[in-house]
Structure formats: structure tokens, C-alpha cells
Scaffold this motif. Structure first.
Motif, PDB file in Angstrom:
ATOM      1  N   UNK A  42      42.359  43.598  33.306  1.00  0.00           N
ATOM      2  CA  UNK A  42      43.324  42.499  33.481  1.00  0.00           C
ATOM      3  C   UNK A  42      42.956  41.343  32.566  1.00  0.00           C
ATOM      4  N   UNK A  43      43.974  40.639  32.102  1.00  0.00           N
ATOM      5  CA  UNK A  43      43.731  39.539  31.160  1.00  0.00           C
ATOM      6  C   UNK A  43      44.661  38.366  31.451  1.00  0.00           C
ATOM      7  N   UNK A  80      41.543  44.077  43.355  1.00  0.00           N
ATOM      8  CA  UNK A  80      41.952  43.305  42.186  1.00  0.00           C
ATOM      9  C   UNK A  80      42.962  44.027  41.287  1.00  0.00           C
ATOM     10  N   UNK A  81      42.784  45.333  41.103  1.00  0.00           N
ATOM     11  CA  UNK A  81      43.691  46.007  40.160  1.00  0.00           C
ATOM     12  C   UNK A  81      44.830  46.707  40.891  1.00  0.00           C
ATOM     13  N   UNK A 122      35.860  38.292  37.021  1.00  0.00           N
ATOM     14  CA  UNK A 122      34.928  39.256  36.421  1.00  0.00           C
ATOM     15  C   UNK A 122      35.376  40.690  36.719  1.00  0.00           C
ATOM     16  N   UNK A 123      35.642  40.953  38.003  1.00  0.00           N
ATOM     17  CA  UNK A 123      36.046  42.327  38.354  1.00  0.00           C
ATOM     18  C   UNK A 123      37.410  42.658  37.770  1.00  0.00           C
ATOM     19  N   UNK A 146      38.542  41.622  34.911  1.00  0.00           N
ATOM     20  CA  UNK A 146      38.339  41.979  33.504  1.00  0.00           C
ATOM     21  C   UNK A 146      37.823  43.409  33.375  1.00  0.00           C
ATOM     22  N   UNK A 147      36.982  43.811  34.310  1.00  0.00           N
ATOM     23  CA  UNK A 147      36.465  45.182  34.265  1.00  0.00           C
ATOM     24  C   UNK A 147      37.597  46.191  34.433  1.00  0.00           C
ATOM     25  N   UNK A 148      38.688  45.750  35.080  1.00  0.00           N
ATOM     26  CA  UNK A 148      39.818  46.641  35.278  1.00  0.00           C
ATOM     27  C   UNK A 148      40.871  46.445  34.196  1.00  0.00           C
ATOM     28  N   UNK A 168      27.043  40.646  45.567  1.00  0.00           N
ATOM     29  CA  UNK A 168      27.686  40.082  44.371  1.00  0.00           C
ATOM     30  C   UNK A 168      26.746  39.114  43.661  1.00  0.00           C
ATOM     31  N   UNK A 169      27.266  38.478  42.611  1.00  0.00           N
ATOM     32  CA  UNK A 169      26.408  37.562  41.853  1.00  0.00           C
ATOM     33  C   UNK A 169      26.491  36.175  42.472  1.00  0.00           C
ATOM     34  N   UNK A 200      25.541  33.385  41.561  1.00  0.00           N
ATOM     35  CA  UNK A 200      25.806  32.220  40.710  1.00  0.00           C
ATOM     36  C   UNK A 200      27.267  32.114  40.313  1.00  0.00           C
ATOM     37  N   UNK A 201      28.083  33.099  40.703  1.00  0.00           N
ATOM     38  CA  UNK A 201      29.504  33.023  40.372  1.00  0.00           C
ATOM     39  C   UNK A 201      30.256  32.409  41.549  1.00  0.00           C
ATOM     40  N   UNK A 246      37.947  41.640  45.850  1.00  0.00           N
ATOM     41  CA  UNK A 246      37.452  42.276  44.629  1.00  0.00           C
ATOM     42  C   UNK A 246      37.888  43.735  44.550  1.00  0.00           C
ATOM     43  N   UNK A 247      37.856  44.390  45.706  1.00  0.00           N
ATOM     44  CA  UNK A 247      38.239  45.800  45.721  1.00  0.00           C
ATOM     45  C   UNK A 247      39.730  45.973  45.414  1.00  0.00           C
TER      46      UNK A 247
END
Lengths: 252, 295, 287
Positions: free
Chosen positions: C112-113, C156-157, C105-106, C108-110, C93-94, C96-97, C153-154
Motif C-alpha cells: 500500500x502507498x 491492513x490489506x 509499516x505493515x 507498506x509491506x503489503x 510490535x516495535x 518505538x513506533x 495490522x492484520x
């Protein structure tokens, strides 16, 4: 493997499509006076491999500035040969800089020429005068080449006019240069006036000069400057203009 | 969740990827190194020449714009080159692409992050540059007014006009936009190269090579098209250079703008459109190379 | 009929080796199906084609032949990934997050807001017990924590299928126990799990079904008990058996001509022993 071939083909196809567009755009840039510099191999020998590479890859102006500053330093040390060489490089690198051409011409025709005239190292006056004349010609040459590269701007015409007037006493040529400058956008408002003044000093152009001065005079009060009045009166006398056509005498 | 119709293009996803790429790049040491170097150069250009004011302004502009140009070009290459290799090495690319993210969105997000970084950097540099230009102009203006006190108003006017002309020139702004577009082109091309490069060093080396050749592309093209004779080998070589490399010389306008050349709006628009086309086409190439790549 | 969570049909993947004429066959004619709600283990030694198969199912690698589907949607469709969460082997993963930023982040990729994303992030941080570390950068996370944030993360959606590549590799036994508990928890909630591992012992207790891959070929497949049971043998474990009782048993065995294969005192597994020891004195973990 197949993807590599497809990408290669696409790359060449894109190259083919943009070829005419880029050719025409380059032409348009050139007619708008971009990319005027012609950087040849002789320049590479003079400014070195690194400078040449920088000049080719988008830092042409910057390299020209460096050369210009070197020229300035050479001038401070009165190394005239070096000044000439460096100015040639600077103007080749950035032919659109009016400043470079102007400074180059000024250093040659005004500074170097006067220095030559007083150069004790030269054997006699004849040689000194010859050297002086050569430097003036070098200055003139800079301005003429500068004008070729910047026909759209008045400044170098003005400088060339000054050179003709002050260094070569060729008033007719000076008048032509001022007149050319006056016709260009951004010209100083005195260019037309100066063209007429110079013409008034040129033997054989008295009638022309008189008409030009009179036209300016008729434009109104703001053109009726002391020099203009003096020159006009001088020509009125010289040409024997009938009294009723002459301008009124304020002083008398 | 799965019942939702999947949208094949989502600005929200791209924004998330862009934001993340931007955050990643802002943390790069090379970014600060280059930015500080460029800002120092722009700041220092004030003290470089002690000549006439025309010359001073010319040097200030040439140095500042040169710094902007080298900074944006270098950053575009160096920053973009490491995006894909790093994601691959850290396997973060798996987690991203295992989400419902099309690969083109991933590439667009990466490029947009670089473009955002470049845009903000060039804005910062332009602000400093224009501020310097303005301050210096004001200083010289009061000096000129003092020196010309007592002269006729039209002479004072002429002196001020000449000063203003050699200081700020509205053509500088389109020139800066073109610098940015050149960097955008380089970033998209770097992204394309990095989709098949074996390492980021390879990408950077290739890009430096392309950068130099690209500036000579116009010359090669002209020689090729002008039927200068020469053997078929030379012709083929020139044709390859002309077709495969971008014409970067077209994006070098600031040199002549600083020297006072004006850029007509139509010409600026055409050049800008060409820059955008280059960037989009190279992005498309990146996708062609990347969309079926085994990760 | 319910749609299988994962369908793999005649899957073959061949990797060309650059500059050589040979090719590497990673997967050869693979067929398998994962029923919804199952925990399916894909087992095999390193290099047996497990990861490649998972990547093809996730659309990260394209198949040379055959098809893979997730709930009936072809893996090549980006939309098929709406229903799946993936945790790669040793994820980074990143750095710095922070944990929370990573999940956002993940998310949003799916798609979600806003509040929904925030709620989901909080929920998952609680699920993987990382609430306290949620504002710390991942650069300072331990391996086990990374694995858990990866799992979050896996999820998340709220996918119906979770794919885990070597979820316990490189994690200490306590951490790996936690991950196994999380997997069982997913199963309870009706989420299908497909995982790969080269450690049979670790997955036997959580998998409903396993497939064993060797050199890209599926060599065994079935329910775990069925695979492990040796059909003509029976194990007796006695408590407080007196020597007399044992004598009678062996006499009975002799009488009926039953062969005694092995007689021993049962042992706990080494892993069990380690767990027992670490439970009594809680070792500093995840820091």
C-alpha cells in the motif's frame, strides 16, 4: 542438520573459489607497497600482547604512533638505548612511514652521535669517537632499511645523501643518493643540482662533476645559482678547460 | 487485493523494512555510546601530539581512521547481532513474515538498515575528520607563511607543498570506502551467524573470534599454500582457516595510505568488488540458513 | 463450488529434539477445512498443536508431511499471504513506533502507498477505537490496546482471511468482549476468521465451527451447537412456575418413566456477572 552440512559445504566452496583471487589480490597489494610489515614473535615480546593483538587486527599504524611518541619522550630524556629500541619497533610496525625512518636516523646519526662525543661517562676520546661512529652507522642502517621498504619515494635517499655528506664526508656516495632521489617521482627539484655539487667535492670524479654541472648550467638561467657557478668555475680551473669553453665571467 | 499478482521482489517492501531497521538501530544506546566515543577520539586527536607537523598529521589521521574502523566494525557486529533475536523474541517477525514478504526481502531489509546506519555514521565521522584536517592545515599554513616570509619563493613553495602533502591526501577517500566495506562484510557475516545462533551474545562472541582470525587468514593461507611441510593435522587446520574465514587483512589499507602509500584505482576497484562479493555471498548464506527455518 | 478459505490435508509436523534421538510430534495427520465466511475455532489445551498448525498455514513453519492451502494457494508460496492477516499470541510490535506508524509499516509491506495507505490507516484506527492513541508510541499501550492494534495490522490489506492466535489470552473480560465484537463484525463483512483458543467458553458464542485438538490429533470437529448439545436431553426453563405446576410436571414424568436428571435455578455465568458489574461503574481501562 542437513542444512548445516549444506551451509558448511557452501562455505568451503566459497573459500575455494576466492582462494586464488585473494592470493593474487594480496600479491597486488604488496607490489603496491601495502601490508609490508612483518610482525614476528620478537615484536610481540617487545610491545606486549595487547599491542601486538591490536597491530594484527587493523590498528598497526596506531600502535606504531604510540611507540613513536614513546620514542619521542625517550629522546627528550636522552635515553639513547631506548630511543633506538622504540624506533626499531615503530619502523617494524609501519615500514611505510618515511617519517619514522627519517626521524630514527636523525636521532641516531645527529643527536645520539653528538651526545656520545660529549659523554663524560665514557673513559677517553677514542672510545667517544668510536661510540659516535657507531651511532652514525645506526642512523645509516635505518635509512638503508627504510629505502628497502620505500624504494618508490625520494625522501630517504635525500636523507641518506645528507648523512653521507655531513657525517661521513663521503661525497661520491652522497652524489649517488641524490641522483637516485632525483630519478623518482616527487623528488625535490634541487636533487639533481645537489648530486652535481656533491660530485664536485668527490676526489677522482672531477670530469663527471664538471659535465653534470655544465649540463645544468646549459638548462638556463634558473639553474645558474651562485653555488653552481662557483663550483663550475672551480672545476674549470682544476680540469684546465679551454677558455672558449668556459662559462662567462660575470663579476670580473 | 488477492487478485493482484504477487511480486517476488519489491523495492518498496525492502525500503519499508530498511527504514524500520534503521529507526530501530538509531534508538540503540550502544550506537550513541560508540559514536560519541569515536567523535571524541577524532576531536581529541588534534591535541595528542605536539611534535612536528608531519607527525601531528600522521597521528591525527591514524587516530581518526582507527576510530572510524573500530566504530564501524563494532557497530556492524553489535547492531546486527541483535536484530533477529529481538524480532523473534517480540514475535514481530511473525507479523512481518505473515504478510506477503519473502524471507530474502526481510534479510535484505535488515542488512540494508544496518548498512544505512553505518554509512551515515561514517559520513559524519569523515566530515569531522576532514574538517579538522582542513582547519589544522590552514592554521599551519599561515604559520608557515609567516615563518618563511623573506625566503625565496621556491623555498616557500617547497614548505607549502610539504605541508599539503602531509595533510590531506586524496587516497584517504578510497581508504575510508574500504573501511566501510569491511564493516559491511562483517554485518552480513553477523546476520548469517545470527540465523542459527542461539543468542545474540553467542553471535557477538563468534564474530569477535572471526574478527581476529580473519586478520590472520592471509598468513594461514600463505603457510598452507607454500608447502612448508608440517603434519597433515596442521595442514588441515590451516586449510580450514583459509577456506572458512574471510581475509580481513585485505581491507586494512588506511594504515599504509596514511603513511603515504598510494592506492592505484584498479586495485581499489578490485578490493571494493571483493568486499561487495563477500557481503552478497554472506547475505546469500544467511538466506540459505533462514529460508526454511521454523520460526 | 466455492474454494475453501483454508484447507489442511494430512498435516504432520515433527520437531526433532537436538542432541536426542527422540522427536516431538506436534501435529499428526490433521485434516480440516474452513469455509469462506465462517468463524472457525481451533480449540485445545496448551501444547496441543494449535499454534503450530496456524504457523504452518501461514508459512512460518514448514510441514513434515501434508499440505496447507489458503484459498487454494499453497502456504509455501509467499503470494498466498496476500489474502491473509495474522495476529500472533501476545504480540509486541516495535515499541518505538506509534500506532499510526505501525499500521503504515505493515501497509507498506503489503504494497500500500500514499493516500490509499493513509485512508486505510485512519479507517482501521477508527475500527479498533484507537484514533486518540494513534500518535502515541506502542511502548505506552496496554495489553488490550496492543491486541487491537495487532488486529488492525492484520486487517491492513483487507484480507479475506484473518488468523488469530489466542486473541483473548491475557486480556481482561471487557477487552476480550470488545475483541469478540470485532470478530463478529468481521464475520458480518464476509471475512473468514480462523482462531485458536484454549478457553472454550469464550469462543463458543462466536464460532460457527470448532475443531478440538489434543496432542496433535483432531479429536472432535463440527458446528458448535451440535458439539455442545446432548442429544437425549432437553432443558426447560420456566418462569413463575407454581409448586402445583411443578408437582404436575413431576407426576407426568413419573407416569411416562422419564428420568429427571437435574432441577436447579439458572445462574448467569461468572463472566457475565463480571461484565455486568464493570458496565455499571466503568473502570479505567486501556491507560
Amino acid at each position: 542438520m542437513i542444512r548445516g552440512v549444506i551451509i558448511g559445504a557452501l562455505l568451503l566452496l566459497f573459500g575455494g573459489l576466492r582462494l586464488p583471487i585473494e592470493s593474487s589480490l594480496t600479491e597486488q597489494h604488496r607490489s603496491a607497497y601495502f601490508h609490508q610489515a612483518r610482525l614476528g614473535l620478537d615484536l610481540r615480546e617487545q610491545i606486549g600482547q595487547l599491542g601486538f593483538l591490536a597491530a594484527l587486527s587493523g590498528f598497526r599504524s596506531l600502535v606504531a604512533d604510540v611507540v613513536f611518541i614513546q620514542a619521542h619522550v625517550a629522546w627528550e630524556r636522552t635515553e639513547w638505548g631506548r630511543v633506538l629500541l622504540l624506533f626499531r619497533q615503530a619502523t617494524t610496525l609501519q615500514p611505510r612511514s618515511v617519517l619514522f625512518w627519517d626521524m630514527a636516523a636523525w636521532h641516531m646519526a645527529w643527536n645520539a652521535s653528538v651526545a656520545a662525543l660529549h659523554d663524560e661517562a665514557l673513559p677517553n676520546d677514542l672510545v667517544r669517537r668510536k661510540a659516535q661512529r657507531e651511532y652514525i652507522d645506526l642512523g645509516k642502517d635505518f635509512l638503508e632499511r627504510g629505502i628497502k621498504n620505500n624504494p618508490d619515494r625520494p625522501q630517504l635517499y635525500e636523507s641518506l645523501a645528507r648523512l653521507y655528506k655531513e657525517k661521513l664526508q663521503n661525497h661520491a656516495a652522497a652524489a649517488t643518493c641524490y641522483a637516485r632521489a632525483a630519478a623518482l617521482p616527487g623528488a625535490a627539484e634541487y636533487d639533481n643540482r645537489f648530486a652535481a655539487y656533491e660530485l664536485s667535492f668527490a676526489p677522482g670524479h672531477e670530469r663527471e662533476a664538471y659535465e653534470a654541472l655544465r649540463r645544468l648550467y646549459d638548462l638556463g638561467e634558473h639553474e645558474r645559482l651562485p653555488t653552481l657557478l662557483t663550483r663550475l668555475k672551480f672545476l674549470e680551473e682544476k680540469l684546465g678547460i679551454p677558455l672558449y669553453e668556459r662559462i662567462p665571467d660575470k663579476e670580473k | 487485493m488477492a487478485e493482484l499478482q504477487h511480486r517476488s521482489f519489491s523495492l518498496g517492501r525492502i525500503a519499508a523494512l530498511t527504514g524500520n531497521t534503521f529507526t530501530e538501530l538509531v534508538r540503540l544506546k550502544v550506537f550513541y555510546f560508540l559514536l560519541i566515543f569515536a567523535l571524541l577520539l577524532i576531536g581529541n586527536s588534534l591535541f595528542m601530539a605536539r611534535l612536528s607537523f608531519q607527525q601531528e598529521f600522521q597521528v591525527l589521521k591514524d587516530v581518526s581512521l582507527g576510530a572510524m574502523s573500530i566504530f564501524t566494525s563494532l557497530l556492524a557486529i553489535v547492531a546486527t547481532a541483535q536484530l533477529l533475536p529481538r524480532d523473534l523474541e517480540d514475535r514481530t517477525i511473525y507479523t512481518i513474515l505473515a504478510k506477503p514478504v519473502p524471507r530474502y526481502e526481510y534479510l535484505i531489509g535488515k542488512l540494508a538498515g544496518v548498512l544505512l546506519l553505518l554509512g551515515l555514521s561514517i559520513l559524519a565521522m569523515s566530515a569531522l575528520f576532514l574538517a579538522l584536517l582542513f582547519v589544522r592545515e590552514q592554521m599551519l599554513m599561515s604559520e608557515t607563511l609567516r615563518e618563511t616570509a623573506g625566503l625565496r619563493p621556491e623555498q616557500v613553495q617547497a614548505a607549502i607543498r610539504s605541508l599539503e602533502e602531509s595533510a590531506f591526501n586524496a587516497n584517504l577517500l578510497p581508504g575510508i570506502v574500504i573501511i566501510y566495506l569491511k564493516a559491511a562484510l562483517l554485518a552480513a557475516l553477523t546476520l548469517f551467524i545470527s540465523t542459527f545462533a542461539s543468542s545474540n551474545i553467542f553471535t557477538i562472541v563468534v564474530m569477535v573470534f572471526i574478527y581476529f582470525i580473519g586478520h590472520l587468514q592471509a598468513t594461514a593461507r600463505e603457510y598452507w599454500l607454500q608447502e612448508h611441510g608440517g603434519g597433515w593435522l596442521a595442514k588441515t587446520f590451516l586449510a580450514l582457516v583459509a577456506l572458512a574465514f574471510p581475509d580481513l587483512q585485505l581491507f586494512n589499507l588506511v594504515d599504509d595510505i596514511v603513511a603515504g602509500t598510494a592506492i592505484p584505482p584498479g586495485l581499489f576497484a578490485q578490493t571494493a568488488v571483493l568486499g561487495c562479493v563477500y557481503t552478497s555471498v554472506y547475505l546469500f548464506f544467511a538466506w540459505v540458513s533462514f529460508h526454511g527455518k521454523a520460526l | 463450488m466455492t474454494e475453501p478459505a483454508v484447507t489442511v490435508q494430512n498435516l504432520t509436523k515433527v520437531f526433532p529434539i537436538p542432541f536426542r534421538r527422540t522427536k516431538l510430534v506436534a501435529v499428526r495427520g490433521l485434516n480440516l477445512e474452513v469455509a469462506p465466511g465462517q468463524v472457525y475455532g481451533l480449540l485445545g489445551p496448551n501444547g496441543s498443536g494449535k499454534s503450530t498448525t496456524l504457523k504452518i498455514i501461514l508459512g512460518l513453519v514448514t510441514a513434515s508431511a501434508g499440505t496447507t492451502k489458503i484459498f487454494g494457494r499453497d502456504s509455501r508460496e509467499v503470494g498466498s499471504r496476500e489474502a491473509v492477516g495474522f495476529l500472533p499470541e501476545n504480540p509486541y510490535f516495535y515499541k518505538y513506533l506509534t500506532g499510526a506508524e505501525t499500521l503504515r509499516f505493515y501497509g507498506k509491506l503489503c504494497g500500500l502507498r500514499g493516500k490509499k495507505l493513509q485512508a486505510r490507516t485512519d479507517e482501521l484506527l477508527a475500527l479498533v477505537s484507537l484514533e486518540e492513541a494513534s500518535d502515541r508510541r506502542l511502548g505506552g499501550y496496554s495489553k488490550g490496546m496492543l491486541q487491537r492494534i495487532g488486529l488492525a495490522q492484520a486487517l491492513i490489506q483487507e484480507p479475506k482471511l484473518v488468523v488469530l492466535d489466542e486473541p483473548t489470552a491475557g486480556v481482561d473480560p471487557a477487552g476480550s468482549r470488545e475483541i469478540r465484537d470485532l470478530i463478529l463484525d468481521l464475520k458480518r463483512r464476509g471475512i473468514t476468521v480462523l482462531l485458536s483458543s484454549h478457553l472454550l467458553a469464550q469462543v463458543q458464542e462466536i464460532c460457527d465451527r470448532v475443531g478440538i485438538l489434543a496432542n496433535g490429533v483432531l479429536v472432535r470437529e463440527g458446528r458448535v451447537e451440535d458439539l455442545l448439545a446432548i442429544e437425549n436431553q432437553t432443558e426447560l426453563i420456566l418462569e413463575n412456575a407454581t409448586p402445583e405446576v411443578l408437582g404436575q410436571i413431576s407426576a407426568l414424568l413419573d407416569q411416562t418413566k422419564t428420568r429427571l436428571v437435574e432441577q436447579r435455578r439458572p445462574q448467569t455465568t461468572l463472566e457475565g456477572l463480571f461484565l455486568e458489574a464493570t458496565k455499571t461503574s466503568p473502570a479505567p481501562r486501556d491507560s
